[in-house]
Design a protein around this motif. Sequence first.
Motif: not given
Length: 218
Positions: A92-106, A147-151, A171-176
């Motif tokens: 396993l190397g590195r993981v990048v998430m793009l707009g992933t709702p790790n804490s869920g989406s409102e 893990v790198g995250i792009i919001a 528009g679908k997921v908050s930055v936080r």
Amino acid sequence: MSVTEGIILLHGFGGHHLQTALLARRLREAGYLVANIGYPSWRWPLDRVLDHLHDRLAASPIAHAARIHGVGHSMGGLILRAYIARHRPIRLGRVVMLGTPNSGSEIADLLYRLRLNRPILHHAGDLLRTRRLPAVEATLGTVDYPVGIIAGDKPMNGMTSNRIFRAANDGKVSVRATHLAGQSDHIVMPVAHTAMIYTRPVADQVMHFLRDGSFQHA
């Protein structure tokens, strides 16, 4: 790139692997082997999705790569977390998430309040809501890998989404909501949720993190 490295690339909820085809091409042009895998995010429960991914990856050339990275857009990042927790690649190397709702989406929470979660979210609802059941949260595992995250913070429907989120959002997921305990790096870019997978600067940041373990901050 001196050694062959592979990438698991996953689209988001309601998506299709054709949506991530441009990003896959850019990653291949950079020298990576890419398994751009589609999955029925609405129709299948998580266990079946994970089995499907495992079978597809076992038959993919990236199964023999020197390192296996992951890139997931939106819900695809959550699927990556669950897949690594269950079938962690040895290399396993590195993981990048793009707009992933790790804490869920409102927005998912709003659909639950309106009792529209079953017809719209179906099996994905348990993953996408902010108040996940402990058993669902456990399937996502603990992040002990880079893990790198792009919001994004430039929604296309700015006035409407700002009324829902009341905070920076794409528009679908908050930055936080994109933040994750154990994350290695996090960056906010002026893009909307869906548009980020087509944007060249986002692709460049993905490759920067996969190569260096960090984003290129201004």
